[in-house]
Scaffold this motif. Sequence first.
Motif, mmCIF file in Angstrom:
data_model
loop_
_atom_site.group_PDB
_atom_site.id
_atom_site.type_symbol
_atom_site.label_atom_id
_atom_site.label_comp_id
_atom_site.label_asym_id
_atom_site.label_seq_id
_atom_site.Cartn_x
_atom_site.Cartn_y
_atom_site.Cartn_z
ATOM 1 N N VAL A 27 -17.354 17.536 -10.203
ATOM 2 C CA VAL A 27 -16.798 18.544 -9.318
ATOM 3 C C VAL A 27 -15.381 18.851 -9.785
ATOM 4 O O VAL A 27 -14.539 17.964 -9.843
ATOM 5 N N PRO A 28 -15.113 20.118 -10.126
ATOM 6 C CA PRO A 28 -13.774 20.452 -10.620
ATOM 7 C C PRO A 28 -12.723 20.347 -9.509
ATOM 8 O O PRO A 28 -13.008 20.589 -8.340
ATOM 9 N N ASP A 29 -11.515 20.012 -9.899
ATOM 10 C CA ASP A 29 -10.388 19.940 -8.976
ATOM 11 C C ASP A 29 -9.867 21.353 -8.773
ATOM 12 O O ASP A 29 -9.427 21.996 -9.717
ATOM 13 N N MET A 30 -9.915 21.837 -7.554
ATOM 14 C CA MET A 30 -9.457 23.195 -7.258
ATOM 15 C C MET A 30 -8.071 23.203 -6.633
ATOM 16 O O MET A 30 -7.635 24.209 -6.096
ATOM 17 N N GLY A 31 -7.368 22.072 -6.657
ATOM 18 C CA GLY A 31 -5.979 22.049 -6.217
ATOM 19 C C GLY A 31 -5.770 21.993 -4.725
ATOM 20 O O GLY A 31 -4.767 22.494 -4.236
ATOM 21 N N GLY A 32 -6.682 21.440 -3.993
ATOM 22 C CA GLY A 32 -6.496 21.303 -2.555
ATOM 23 C C GLY A 32 -7.417 22.200 -1.756
ATOM 24 O O GLY A 32 -8.298 22.877 -2.287
ATOM 25 N N GLU A 33 -7.179 22.209 -0.452
ATOM 26 C CA GLU A 33 -8.058 22.936 0.460
ATOM 27 C C GLU A 33 -8.048 24.444 0.205
ATOM 28 O O GLU A 33 -9.095 25.090 0.239
ATOM 29 N N ARG A 74 -22.408 37.538 -12.332
ATOM 30 C CA ARG A 74 -22.336 36.233 -11.662
ATOM 31 C C ARG A 74 -20.883 35.806 -11.789
ATOM 32 O O ARG A 74 -20.262 36.001 -12.834
ATOM 33 N N PHE A 75 -20.321 35.220 -10.734
ATOM 34 C CA PHE A 75 -18.898 34.905 -10.679
ATOM 35 C C PHE A 75 -18.656 33.413 -10.491
ATOM 36 O O PHE A 75 -19.327 32.768 -9.686
ATOM 37 N N ASP A 76 -17.657 32.894 -11.221
ATOM 38 C CA ASP A 76 -17.233 31.503 -11.072
ATOM 39 C C ASP A 76 -15.722 31.433 -11.245
ATOM 40 O O ASP A 76 -15.178 32.039 -12.182
ATOM 41 N N LEU A 77 -15.061 30.687 -10.383
ATOM 42 C CA LEU A 77 -13.639 30.444 -10.533
ATOM 43 C C LEU A 77 -13.470 29.422 -11.644
ATOM 44 O O LEU A 77 -14.078 28.347 -11.602
ATOM 45 N N LYS A 78 -12.668 29.759 -12.651
ATOM 46 C CA LYS A 78 -12.555 28.909 -13.840
ATOM 47 C C LYS A 78 -11.780 27.625 -13.580
ATOM 48 O O LYS A 78 -12.220 26.542 -13.932
ATOM 49 N N ASP A 79 -10.611 27.730 -13.016
ATOM 50 C CA ASP A 79 -9.733 26.591 -12.762
ATOM 51 C C ASP A 79 -9.140 26.736 -11.377
ATOM 52 O O ASP A 79 -9.378 27.721 -10.695
ATOM 53 N N LYS A 80 -8.307 25.771 -11.023
ATOM 54 C CA LYS A 80 -7.654 25.876 -9.718
ATOM 55 C C LYS A 80 -6.753 27.103 -9.702
ATOM 56 O O LYS A 80 -6.052 27.399 -10.674
ATOM 57 N N PRO A 81 -6.795 27.841 -8.601
ATOM 58 C CA PRO A 81 -5.968 29.040 -8.495
ATOM 59 C C PRO A 81 -4.502 28.683 -8.272
ATOM 60 O O PRO A 81 -4.181 27.589 -7.808
ATOM 61 N N VAL A 83 -1.677 29.132 -6.017
ATOM 62 C CA VAL A 83 -1.468 29.505 -4.622
ATOM 63 C C VAL A 83 0.022 29.487 -4.323
ATOM 64 O O VAL A 83 0.721 28.529 -4.666
ATOM 65 N N SER A 84 0.496 30.552 -3.679
ATOM 66 C CA SER A 84 1.894 30.642 -3.260
ATOM 67 C C SER A 84 1.916 31.217 -1.849
ATOM 68 O O SER A 84 1.820 32.437 -1.666
ATOM 69 N N GLY A 85 1.985 30.326 -0.866
ATOM 70 C CA GLY A 85 1.947 30.778 0.518
ATOM 71 C C GLY A 85 0.610 31.389 0.854
ATOM 72 O O GLY A 85 -0.422 30.756 0.735
ATOM 73 N N GLY A 86 0.628 32.665 1.253
ATOM 74 C CA GLY A 86 -0.590 33.353 1.637
ATOM 75 C C GLY A 86 -1.183 34.226 0.559
ATOM 76 O O GLY A 86 -2.044 35.065 0.834
ATOM 77 N N THR A 87 -0.717 34.045 -0.685
ATOM 78 C CA THR A 87 -1.301 34.796 -1.802
ATOM 79 C C THR A 87 -1.707 33.822 -2.903
ATOM 80 O O THR A 87 -1.195 32.707 -2.980
ATOM 81 N N ALA A 88 -2.597 34.275 -3.739
ATOM 82 C CA ALA A 88 -3.053 33.435 -4.847
ATOM 83 C C ALA A 88 -3.616 34.314 -5.950
ATOM 84 O O ALA A 88 -4.021 35.459 -5.714
ATOM 85 N N THR A 89 -3.609 33.773 -7.155
ATOM 86 C CA THR A 89 -4.298 34.408 -8.279
ATOM 87 C C THR A 89 -5.164 33.341 -8.934
ATOM 88 O O THR A 89 -4.858 32.146 -8.868
ATOM 89 N N GLY A 90 -6.227 33.781 -9.544
ATOM 90 C CA GLY A 90 -7.114 32.846 -10.216
ATOM 91 C C GLY A 90 -7.928 33.540 -11.284
ATOM 92 O O GLY A 90 -8.202 34.747 -11.186
ATOM 93 N N THR A 91 -8.297 32.792 -12.295
ATOM 94 C CA THR A 91 -9.138 33.322 -13.365
ATOM 95 C C THR A 91 -10.598 33.187 -12.961
ATOM 96 O O THR A 91 -11.065 32.086 -12.674
ATOM 97 N N VAL A 92 -11.284 34.313 -12.942
ATOM 98 C CA VAL A 92 -12.696 34.339 -12.580
ATOM 99 C C VAL A 92 -13.497 34.675 -13.829
ATOM 100 O O VAL A 92 -13.164 35.607 -14.564
ATOM 101 N N VAL A 93 -14.538 33.888 -14.069
ATOM 102 C CA VAL A 93 -15.446 34.131 -15.188
ATOM 103 C C VAL A 93 -16.562 35.032 -14.671
ATOM 104 O O VAL A 93 -17.221 34.714 -13.682
#
Length: 124
Positions: A27-33, A74-81, A83-93
Motif C-alpha cells: 500500500v503506497p504512502d499517500m502522506g496522511g489522511e 483509467r486514473f491512478d494517483l502516482k505519489d502522495k500529493p 497538500v497545503s491547507g485546503g489545496t493540493a496538487t498531485g501527479t495522476v497517471v
Amino acid sequence: MHAIARLLLVAAVAVAAGCGRSDQFNVPDMGGEDGKQIATLVDRLNDDSTRPAQLKQLFAAGATADSRALRQYRFDLKDKPAVSGGTATGTVVLEKASGHAMVEKEWAFVKEGDKWKIKAAPLQ
C-alpha cells in the motif's frame, strides 16, 4: 470425512497465520489522511466517470467534467500529493483504454467543507 476436516483445519490455520501482517499488501504512502482522501477521490473517478450525477460530485464548484473524455481513461494517483491547507496538487497517471498509452498530468484539488474535490484535471 476426517481428511476433509483436516484439510479445512489446515486452511483455517494458514489463513489465521497471515492475518494481521502489515507487509501483506504493498500500500503506497499517500502522506496522511488528506492524501488518502485524494487518492480515493481519483480512484472513484474510474467508477463514476460514466455516471453524470456522481461525476459532478467529484469536481469542485466551477470545475467542469467531460464524462465522454474521462471515460476513455483509467486514473491512478502516482505519489502522495502536495497538500497545503485546503489545496493540493498531485501527479495522476492516465492510462488510455485503447492502446494502453500512459501519460502523467498534474491535477489540482481543493477541499470544500470536509471533502476533497477535483479543481483541474487536464487530460492532454
